[in-house]
Design an enzyme around this catalytic site. Structure first.
Site, PDB file in Angstrom:
ATOM      1  CB  SER A   1      -0.970   0.023   1.185  1.00 25.87           C
ATOM      2  OG  SER A   1      -0.276   0.244   2.390  1.00 25.87           O
TER       3      SER A   1
ATOM      4  CE  LYS B   1      -2.723   2.158   4.922  1.00 18.86           C
ATOM      5  NZ  LYS B   1      -2.471   1.285   3.818  1.00 18.86           N
TER       6      LYS B   1
END
Length: 181
Positions: free
Chosen positions: A39, A82
């Protein structure tokens, strides 16, 4: 015998001090973590080892584009990595062309790996208003990331942020030190 006892006591106290310092560093200063998944490609790759700085955010607020680590709320001992896109009090929205808007203005950034496809806009298709302690986060691999665009992750609260990615260490397996099974 008395000398041996003194030596054992000295060694025991030394080991206790080392364990205490290690505990303090791991709990309050930094820790190693390994990236699992894609990701955050191309910034971070599966298997990368990171040192997470746990002390900076005790003295300053997270900034836009910082890479942070926070726990996944539905599974213990699982952490997400993230990038911060939206800051407290801002409104985040993504249009059909994949443009990210902060308070109605296009966000100028180059971290996203590719243009966000319409099916990956998620809840950000409508304006997402962040609370006073909330952050909107996204993976750099925008079309392959569970992040604030999904209900399962949502906005990240300030208190949930463990720290920021500080230093990337290449996978130890590349040096023959650690082998993946």
């Amino acid at each position: 015998m008395n000398k041996v006892l003194k030596e054992l006591l000295s060694t025991g106290l030394y080991l206790l001090a080392v364990l205490c310092v290690t505990y303090i560093v791991i709990t309050y200063v930094g820790q190693r973590t390994e990236v699992e998944g894609e990701s955050m490609e191309t910034t971070l790759s599966d298997g990368d080892n990171l040192i997470v700085d746990k002390i900076t955010y005790r003295f300053s607020d997270p900034q836009r584009f910082d890479i942070i680590v926070f726990p996944f709320q539905y599974q213990t001992d699982t952490y997400y990595i993230k990038r911060i896109i939206g800051l407290p009090g801002e409104t985040v929205q993504i249009d059909e062309e994949g443009n990210i808007y902060i308070n109605g203005e296009i966000l100028s950034e180059s971290y996203g790996r590719e243009v966000i496809r319409p099916e990956n806009i998620g809840i950000a298709a409508s304006p997402v208003v962040l609370g006073e302690d909330e952050y909107f986060v996204m993976g750099d691999n925008r079309n392959n990331s569970s992040d604030s665009r999904t209900q399962i992750v949502g906005n990240v609260h300030r208190d949930d942020i463990i720290g920021r990615a500080w230093l990337r260490i290449w996978p130890l397996s590349e040096f023959g030190i650690l082998k993946h099974q």
